[in-house]
Design a protein around this motif. Sequence first.
Motif, PDB file in Angstrom:
ATOM      1  N   ILE A 255       0.832  -1.203   0.000  1.00 14.36           N
ATOM      2  CA  ILE A 255       0.000   0.000   0.000  1.00 14.36           C
ATOM      3  C   ILE A 255       0.869   1.258   0.000  1.00 14.36           C
ATOM      4  N   PHE A 256       1.989   1.224   0.739  1.00 18.31           N
ATOM      5  CA  PHE A 256       2.840   2.409   0.833  1.00 18.31           C
ATOM      6  C   PHE A 256       3.813   2.534  -0.330  1.00 18.31           C
ATOM      7  N   HIS A 257       4.278   1.421  -0.864  1.00 12.94           N
ATOM      8  CA  HIS A 257       5.315   1.480  -1.906  1.00 12.94           C
ATOM      9  C   HIS A 257       4.771   1.229  -3.314  1.00 12.94           C
ATOM     10  N   ASP A 258       3.580   0.672  -3.408  1.00  9.88           N
ATOM     11  CA  ASP A 258       2.996   0.419  -4.728  1.00  9.88           C
ATOM     12  C   ASP A 258       1.480   0.643  -4.691  1.00  9.88           C
ATOM     13  N   PRO A 259       1.029   1.847  -4.305  1.00  9.20           N
ATOM     14  CA  PRO A 259      -0.413   2.120  -4.247  1.00  9.20           C
ATOM     15  C   PRO A 259      -1.002   2.182  -5.649  1.00  9.20           C
ATOM     16  N   HIS A 260      -2.232   1.699  -5.800  1.00  5.11           N
ATOM     17  CA  HIS A 260      -2.862   1.667  -7.107  1.00  5.11           C
ATOM     18  C   HIS A 260      -4.058   2.619  -7.234  1.00  5.11           C
ATOM     19  N   HIS A 261      -4.839   2.746  -6.189  1.00  7.36           N
ATOM     20  CA  HIS A 261      -6.029   3.600  -6.300  1.00  7.36           C
ATOM     21  C   HIS A 261      -5.635   5.074  -6.202  1.00  7.36           C
ATOM     22  N   PRO A 262      -6.210   5.942  -7.024  1.00  3.55           N
ATOM     23  CA  PRO A 262      -5.885   7.377  -6.931  1.00  3.55           C
ATOM     24  C   PRO A 262      -6.133   7.967  -5.556  1.00  3.55           C
ATOM     25  N   TYR A 263      -7.127   7.457  -4.832  1.00  5.45           N
ATOM     26  CA  TYR A 263      -7.394   7.963  -3.478  1.00  5.45           C
ATOM     27  C   TYR A 263      -6.256   7.595  -2.532  1.00  5.45           C
ATOM     28  N   THR A 264      -5.768   6.363  -2.619  1.00  7.54           N
ATOM     29  CA  THR A 264      -4.644   5.946  -1.783  1.00  7.54           C
ATOM     30  C   THR A 264      -3.418   6.795  -2.079  1.00  7.54           C
ATOM     31  N   ARG A 265      -3.161   7.029  -3.363  1.00  8.63           N
ATOM     32  CA  ARG A 265      -1.992   7.847  -3.729  1.00  8.63           C
ATOM     33  C   ARG A 265      -2.143   9.277  -3.223  1.00  8.63           C
ATOM     34  N   ALA A 266      -3.364   9.798  -3.274  1.00 10.06           N
ATOM     35  CA  ALA A 266      -3.593  11.162  -2.792  1.00 10.06           C
ATOM     36  C   ALA A 266      -3.393  11.257  -1.285  1.00 10.06           C
ATOM     37  N   LEU A 267      -3.832  10.239  -0.553  1.00  8.87           N
ATOM     38  CA  LEU A 267      -3.609  10.228   0.891  1.00  8.87           C
ATOM     39  C   LEU A 267      -2.117  10.192   1.213  1.00  8.87           C
ATOM     40  N   LEU A 268      -1.367   9.378   0.478  1.00  7.94           N
ATOM     41  CA  LEU A 268       0.063   9.256   0.731  1.00  7.94           C
ATOM     42  C   LEU A 268       0.810  10.549   0.392  1.00  7.94           C
ATOM     43  N   ARG A 269       0.356  11.247  -0.642  1.00  5.74           N
ATOM     44  CA  ARG A 269       1.007  12.518  -1.008  1.00  5.74           C
ATOM     45  C   ARG A 269       0.845  13.569   0.085  1.00  5.74           C
ATOM     46  N   ILE A 271       1.053  13.177   3.291  1.00  2.00           N
ATOM     47  CA  ILE A 271       1.828  12.919   4.513  1.00  2.00           C
ATOM     48  C   ILE A 271       3.030  13.854   4.556  1.00  2.00           C
ATOM     49  N   PRO A 272       3.233  14.574   5.652  1.00  4.55           N
ATOM     50  CA  PRO A 272       4.428  15.433   5.755  1.00  4.55           C
ATOM     51  C   PRO A 272       5.703  14.595   5.702  1.00  4.55           C
ATOM     52  N   SER A 273       6.733  15.157   5.097  1.00  8.95           N
ATOM     53  CA  SER A 273       8.007  14.459   4.977  1.00  8.95           C
ATOM     54  C   SER A 273       9.145  15.402   5.351  1.00  8.95           C
ATOM     55  N   ILE A 274      10.185  14.839   5.982  1.00 10.73           N
ATOM     56  CA  ILE A 274      11.347  15.669   6.324  1.00 10.73           C
ATOM     57  C   ILE A 274      12.113  16.080   5.078  1.00 10.73           C
ATOM     58  N   HIS A 275      11.813  15.431   3.947  1.00 11.97           N
ATOM     59  CA  HIS A 275      12.493  15.777   2.698  1.00 11.97           C
ATOM     60  C   HIS A 275      11.744  16.847   1.908  1.00 11.97           C
ATOM     61  N   SER A 276      10.550  17.250   2.396  1.00 11.88           N
ATOM     62  CA  SER A 276       9.787  18.273   1.680  1.00 11.88           C
ATOM     63  C   SER A 276      10.485  19.622   1.790  1.00 11.88           C
ATOM     64  N   PRO A 277      10.471  20.421   0.717  1.00  9.09           N
ATOM     65  CA  PRO A 277      11.085  21.757   0.785  1.00  9.09           C
ATOM     66  C   PRO A 277      10.391  22.602   1.852  1.00  9.09           C
ATOM     67  N   SER A 278      11.157  23.419   2.548  1.00  6.86           N
ATOM     68  CA  SER A 278      10.586  24.265   3.593  1.00  6.86           C
ATOM     69  C   SER A 278       9.739  25.374   2.978  1.00  6.86           C
ATOM     70  N   HIS A 279       8.792  25.861   3.764  1.00  6.40           N
ATOM     71  CA  HIS A 279       7.917  26.973   3.375  1.00  6.40           C
ATOM     72  C   HIS A 279       7.093  26.652   2.123  1.00  6.40           C
ATOM     73  N   THR A 280       6.709  25.381   1.974  1.00  2.23           N
ATOM     74  CA  THR A 280       5.830  24.995   0.874  1.00  2.23           C
ATOM     75  C   THR A 280       4.589  24.319   1.448  1.00  2.23           C
ATOM     76  N   LEU A 281       3.481  24.481   0.751  1.00  2.00           N
ATOM     77  CA  LEU A 281       2.231  23.884   1.210  1.00  2.00           C
ATOM     78  C   LEU A 281       2.228  22.384   0.925  1.00  2.00           C
ATOM     79  N   LEU A 282       1.643  21.634   1.829  1.00  2.00           N
ATOM     80  CA  LEU A 282       1.500  20.195   1.608  1.00  2.00           C
ATOM     81  C   LEU A 282       0.456  19.936   0.536  1.00  2.00           C
ATOM     82  N   PRO A 283       0.633  18.909  -0.277  1.00  3.58           N
ATOM     83  CA  PRO A 283      -0.405  18.548  -1.245  1.00  3.58           C
ATOM     84  C   PRO A 283      -1.700  18.165  -0.511  1.00  3.58           C
ATOM     85  N   THR A 284      -2.816  18.528  -1.076  1.00  4.52           N
ATOM     86  CA  THR A 284      -4.115  18.198  -0.491  1.00  4.52           C
ATOM     87  C   THR A 284      -4.994  17.536  -1.549  1.00  4.52           C
TER      88      THR A 284
END
Length: 355
Positions: A255-269, A271-284
Amino acid sequence: MTPDNSSPLLSVRNLKTYFFLDEGTVRAVDGVDFDVLPGQILGIVGESGCGKSVTIKSILRIVEKPGRLVDGSILFRAGGQEEPVDLARLDPKGKRIRAIRGAEIALIPQEPMAAFSPVHTIGDQILEAILLHQDVSQEEAWRMAVQRLDEVGVPDPERRMRAYSWELSGGLRQRAIIAMALACNPRLLIADEPTTAIDVTTQAQILNLLRRLREQHNMAIIFITHDLGVIAQLADYVVVMYLGQVMEAGPVEQIFHDPHHPYTRALLRSIPSIHSPSHTLLPTIEGSIPHPFNRPPGCPFHPRCREAMPDVCNRGFPQRHAIDAQHSVHCFLYSPAQDGPAIPAATASEPSRQP
């Protein structure tokens, strides 16, 4: 740990729970399927309003009126029996389901402050659960309750037995409600967002506690949450729900490494990550869950889906498509022509099952 047992402890098939209101019918759970193996941790995820809590209330047969279980089966292997009992066919107030509820299937509710009585001590409430389901003396029940509080990490359990819920911190209340759920050694523990109202340090302690209890008692757990980060740490298998229906189900790694449903992928996108650029909005996920009286036709997620296909996704709910033996998805993006005709959206005209 993934259990070796091949026979499900709990098997839910085509579960439908509707609420019949004056304004219309709310299809809170609309054809849900999943299995729980002995010793397995099953995570059920989705946004608020997706039917997660109603699903577990349906399993326990504690859906409040005007809600009613209208279809489906809930097969549970009670007491180690080879032949499962269908909880969906039991009287919600009958002796059989009351013997199972609290003893073999226990619940950790969302808010322990509301679950505990403020006018009775913690000990009195744990004792009541033990004496109701086990043939033991008052002294033996007291000893068992103290042992459970000590097992879940409550300091000075003898003194806490005489405390009231409002005298405990949030973390201690959460541990006390877990102790009460474990009082009768359940085979299945249902945790309904038990980490939502506590800080991250206490949350980590509660997750470690649940892992340890699963290992010690070979106890299956259904963990309800909207936090995919928690699911990644805890679950063996994941069911992704949206508007009362299963969108995708599979082992947590897939589910985390090979999600197939667009809803699952949207939920995973999201999730906050320490690798995300600073001062940017999270995907919703654009839009919001539709009003229950205004469900879209076809796949319920298609109005918010970036990959929705016109005149396809709005015509019916897609059949289950197997990615492999354990991973499946309900989506027209995957071989829709091979799946056969779409399953029409369920209607409220099906025969009702009396509570």
